[in-house]
Design an enzyme around this catalytic site. Structure first.
Site, PDB file in Angstrom:
ATOM      1  N   HIS A  25      -5.189  -4.300   2.123  1.00 21.28           N
ATOM      2  CA  HIS A  25      -4.202  -3.686   3.003  1.00 21.28           C
ATOM      3  C   HIS A  25      -4.737  -3.495   4.419  1.00 21.28           C
ATOM      4  O   HIS A  25      -3.954  -3.396   5.362  1.00 21.28           O
ATOM      5  CB  HIS A  25      -3.723  -2.358   2.416  1.00 21.28           C
ATOM      6  CG  HIS A  25      -2.766  -2.533   1.281  1.00 21.28           C
ATOM      7  ND1 HIS A  25      -1.713  -1.677   1.044  1.00 21.28           N
ATOM      8  CD2 HIS A  25      -2.690  -3.486   0.316  1.00 21.28           C
ATOM      9  CE1 HIS A  25      -1.032  -2.095  -0.024  1.00 21.28           C
ATOM     10  NE2 HIS A  25      -1.618  -3.187  -0.481  1.00 21.28           N
ATOM     11  N   HIS A  29      -3.948  -9.201  -8.586  1.00 20.53           N
ATOM     12  CA  HIS A  29      -3.330  -8.509  -9.711  1.00 20.53           C
ATOM     13  C   HIS A  29      -4.069  -8.737 -11.023  1.00 20.53           C
ATOM     14  O   HIS A  29      -3.637  -8.237 -12.058  1.00 20.53           O
ATOM     15  CB  HIS A  29      -1.863  -8.923  -9.836  1.00 20.53           C
ATOM     16  CG  HIS A  29      -1.002  -8.376  -8.747  1.00 20.53           C
ATOM     17  ND1 HIS A  29       0.353  -8.626  -8.665  1.00 20.53           N
ATOM     18  CD2 HIS A  29      -1.296  -7.588  -7.680  1.00 20.53           C
ATOM     19  CE1 HIS A  29       0.845  -8.016  -7.594  1.00 20.53           C
ATOM     20  NE2 HIS A  29      -0.140  -7.390  -6.983  1.00 20.53           N
TER      21      HIS A  29
END
Length: 857
Positions: free
Chosen positions: A208, A371
């Site tokens: 991020h 993920h």
């Protein structure tokens, strides 16, 4: 955009006004005055200031005595320390105002309200909070020049002489990595790790930090550590990453200035991958922290979190934005606007990741690789359970936000995205379980405990295959986001996903390289990268070859300048070509610039702003000079086209200055080399194409803002200050460098001596005998007519007139229009010109540039 530290946080502390205060303090505060202040601060340690005032009536007197000494000048104090102390007191004074309203001790309350340290005017009507009315509220269309002066040394606690590269190179990086890996495996009670490992949290933090990058303007990204500041530190998509950075504080504290927050966040993400069994592609240091929120990044038009006013028509996303909603890094994991449609989600993913410089294969690799680790957190609805973001929290929270009152508030009760669960059965270890589960099960739509859309296997046997993150007695089924299902259901993504599923080694290689690109995309060329783990240059890093020859010296430089000036090329042509080559530079992601001479190559040689036919003619002439010179040398010295283009511009400036009556030597530092077409990714370079270039009075056909705003935007990308921008525009107009023919060529050419480096542009712009009106030709063009006769004298653009219209720019223009400023104008133009020519010379220290000297003819 004032959403976080403006409208939605009107009491947010505004310290930007401290920058102009000098921090040099030659004297010491008197001990007695400090005793007063210390006593005052000690009395404020009880439950509330109001109670404190009741129990300690002398507090107001102490406060007044200290303030009296301060304002009489008998207390000398470092302004930053004093001001922060006073502001901290003022912030808590809100409690005083509330609790003393009904207090019988009216005189004490009155004493507080009048205290110069603790006085608290009602509402955000004070200059120390961002919600106060400012010029932008009165005149919302006023040109914002603040972005040209951000990141001043006055806001930087490290000082002007701090050399981060040297500090980083002195670091024992292996020791840092060992400490990080130990920290990741040591759970803290205040924020327990999932599955006994903080790795997944740190991967999200690094991702991020880097994932805000957008290729259109190069802004965002991991290179300056802005995740620490508003608005990013309070974006909904960054929920609970404040805890990740606090977990890292002991590492940052230990190594201090040797490693920036920007580098530490990315390094920690790499360490997380490695410690969980994945082999990374490489790591480079060199990201230097900024110390304030960035004012130059447009995050979107929305005024509320998760708004999507950035779309128009058939889901056309506004440039330069990449994320789909305000406060998201990429896309909504539940699907577009929360609608669980995997095919529609794939469209959003492709556009968003594409605008962040990722192709389809890199996109699939990044999503699947990321993920593979960790879980999503949605133990309960955030409504009624989740506190406000960090920038909206009170002082006692100490910069933390999203305080959770559900259950324990952490561990199994954590609320972050609202989605809940893990993708694989080994969330703290590298595996190929993501694709095995994605293709191994059929999926049905369900809602998380927080009420968010997600997917669970239809196969009951999937239950119990995923361990609980904190309770060994529990287990779960895997889950997928709508955006995960998009990687299976979209035709193109589906092909790549199945290939990765069938060929795990391809997946691992693709993820490693995509992760490296994600976290290093905004660092510029390899020459800027630090450390011994830097891999070979990648195409997206715009490689430039090493010199295989000896560079020219001062004698050869003078010879070449004479040869260039002896051609049929004008000063205008030479200056325009050099500017076109160098001004592609973007300080946002360190791309572009004159090194490599990519103005000779596609796509730059064909850009309209570069006037391709004219450019080709100039380059052909310069190539002739290069070939003749290089063929004549027997000593190994050669000149590259990159150097020759810049040198030609410098020679043109010198000739134009001489024409105006000033002898000046323009600094020139050789050493550039020439890139090849094979080293140049055409698609990757297209975003560097100027939509507008106010320095050449060029306005493209797809402008989304007024030309003067785009000028400021480009000046920011060129790291120019307002005075530098001003003097460059004035000089470029005098040098007759407009892009375009016919009427366009004369816009802003406010001189009767085109080609001479004079201050005529400013003199004539500010002449009160000229009246300006909009031209009937175009709303962006203006005519300047004689006030008495009405005769047409000049034509100009919006960019030109802003230097007389905007009060701040007019003030600068007045300096250069003055009678005593002719030499200053020439010298300042040359200094700004030299700065632009060398913006991409990361191999050259500023000290290597010679001081500009100017003298009257």
């Amino acid at each position: 955009m004032r959403l976080v530290h403006g409208k939605d946080a009107v009491n947010a502390l505004d310290v930007s006004w401290l920058s102009p205060i000098l921090v040099r303090d030659p004297t010491s505060p008197s001990e007695s005055a400090w005793d007063l202040f210390a006593t005052f601060m000690r009395t404020r340690t009880m439950k509330s200031t109001a109670t404190n005032m009741n129990q300690h009536p002398t507090t107001a007197q102490i406060c007044r005595r200290f303030a009296t000494r301060l304002f009489r000048g008998t207390v000398s104090i470092r302004p930053l320390t004093l001001t922060l102390g006073c502001l901290a007191a003022s912030a808590s004074a809100s409690l005083v105002a509330q609790e003393t309203a009904t207090n019988a001790a009216a005189s004490q309350a009155d004493a507080i309200s009048k205290c110069p340290v603790m006085g608290n005017p009602a509402g955000p009507n004070r200059h120390t909070v961002s919600g106060a009315m400012g010029n932008g509220d009165w005149w919302p269309n006023q040109l914002n020049l603040d972005m040209l002066h951000q990141n001043s040394v006055k806001s930087n606690p490290m000082g002007e002489d701090f050399d981060y590269a040297a500090a980083f190179n002195s670091l024992d990086l292996a020791a840092v990595k060992a400490d990080i890996k130990e920290l990741m495996n040591t759970s803290q009670d205040w924020w327990p790790s999932d599955y006994g490992h903080y790795g997944p949290l740190f991967i999200r933090m690094a991702w991020h930090s880097a994932g805000t990058y957008r290729v259109s303007d190069g802004r965002g990204g991991a290179s300056d550590g802005t995740q620490r500041f508003a608005p990013l530190n309070s974006w909904p998509d960054n929920a609970n990453l404040d805890k990740a950075r606090r977990l890292l504080w002991p590492i940052k504290q230990k190594y201090g200035s040797k490693i920036s927050w920007a580098d530490l966040m990315v390094l920690t993400g790499n360490c997380a991958l490695e410690d969980m069994g994945f082999e990374t592609f490489g790591f480079a240091g060199g990201r230097e922290d900024v110390w304030e929120p960035q004012k130059d990044v447009y995050w979107g038009p929305e005024t509320e979190w998760l708004g999507d006013k950035r779309y128009s028509g058939d889901r056309d996303l506004q440039n330069p934005l990449a994320a789909v909603q305000m406060g998201l890094i990429y896309v909504n994991p539940e699907g577009p606007n929360g609608k669980p449609d995997p095919i529609a989600a794939a469209k959003d993913i492709r556009e968003t990741f594409g605008r962040m410089a990722m192709n389809d294969e890199e996109t699939v690799a990044l999503i699947a690789g990321g993920h593979t680790f960790g879980k999503a957190h949605g133990a309960a609805s955030p409504d009624g359970n989740m506190g406000v973001e960090p920038e909206g929290e009170g002082l006692a929270a100490q910069g933390l936000g999203w305080i959770n009152t559900h259950g324990t508030g952490n561990a199994g009760d954590t609320i972050t995205s609202g989605l809940e669960g893990a993708w694989t059965s080994t969330p703290a270890e590298w595996s190929h379980g993501y694709f095995e589960n994605l293709f191994g099960y059929e999926w049905k739509l369900v809602k998380s405990p927080a009420g968010a859309w997600q997917w669970t296997p239809t196969d009951e046997n999937a239950k119990g295959t995923v361990p609980d993150a904190h309770d060994a007695s529990k287990s779960h089924a895997p889950m997928m986001f709508t955006t995960d299902l998009a990687l299976r259901m979209d035709p193109e993504y589906g092909k790549i996903s199945r290939r990765f599923h069938d060929n795990p080694e391809q997946f691992e290689k693709a993820f490693a390289k995509a992760w490296y690109k994600l976290t290093h995309r905004d660092m510029g060329p390899v020459s800027r990268l630090l450390g011994d783990s830097v891999p070979e240059p990648q195409l997206w890093q715009d490689p430039i070859p090493e010199a295989t020859f000896d560079v020219i010296g001062s004698k050869e430089i003078e010879q070449l300048k004479q040869k260039i000036l002896a051609t049929n090329l004008t000063s205008s042509q030479l200056v325009s070509t050099a500017w076109a080559s160098a001004s592609t530079f973007r300080n946002s992601d360190m791309r572009g610039g004159a090194n490599g001479a990519r103005i000779r190559l596609a796509p730059q040689k064909d850009w309209e702003v570069n006037e391709p036919a004219e450019l080709a003619s100039v380059l052909t002439t310069l190539e002739g000079v290069q070939k003749e010179f290089n063929a004549s040398r027997k000593d190994g010295k050669q000149v590259s086209m990159a150097d020759l283009i810049v040198l030609g511009g410098c020679a043109g400036v010198e000739a134009a200055a001489m024409k105006a009556g000033h002898a000046i030597q323009v600094p020139f530092t050789p050493g550039r080399t020439d890139a090849t077409q094979e080293m140049t990714d055409v698609e990757s370079f297209e975003p560097l194409k100027p939509i507008a270039d106010g320095f050449r009075n060029y306005q493209g056909h797809n402008a989304d803002r007024p030309a003067e705003e785009m000028l400021v935007d480009k000046a920011n990308l060129l790291s120019l200050t307002a005075p530098e921008m001003t003097v460059l525009v004035g000089g470029m107009r005098a040098l007759d460098t407009n892009a375009g023919a016919g009427p366009l060529a004369d816009l802003g050419k406010l001189t009767k001596r085109p080609g001479a480096l004079t201050n005529d542009f400013f003199v004539n712009l500010l002449d009160m005998n000229t009246v300006w009106k909009q031209s009937p030709m175009c709303e962006h063009f203006f005519e300047g007519r004689d006030r008495e006769s009405g005769n047409l004298k000049w034509t100009a653009s919006r960019v030109d007139l802003v230097f007389g219209s905007n009060s701040q720019l007019r003030g600068i223009a007045e300096v250069y229009a003055s009678e005593d400023a002719k030499e200053k104008f020439v010298k300042d133009f040359v200094n700004a010109w030299t700065k632009v020519m060398n913006l991409d010379r990361f191999d050259v220290n500023d000290s290597e540039s010679t001081e500009t000297q100017v003298a009257a003819k």
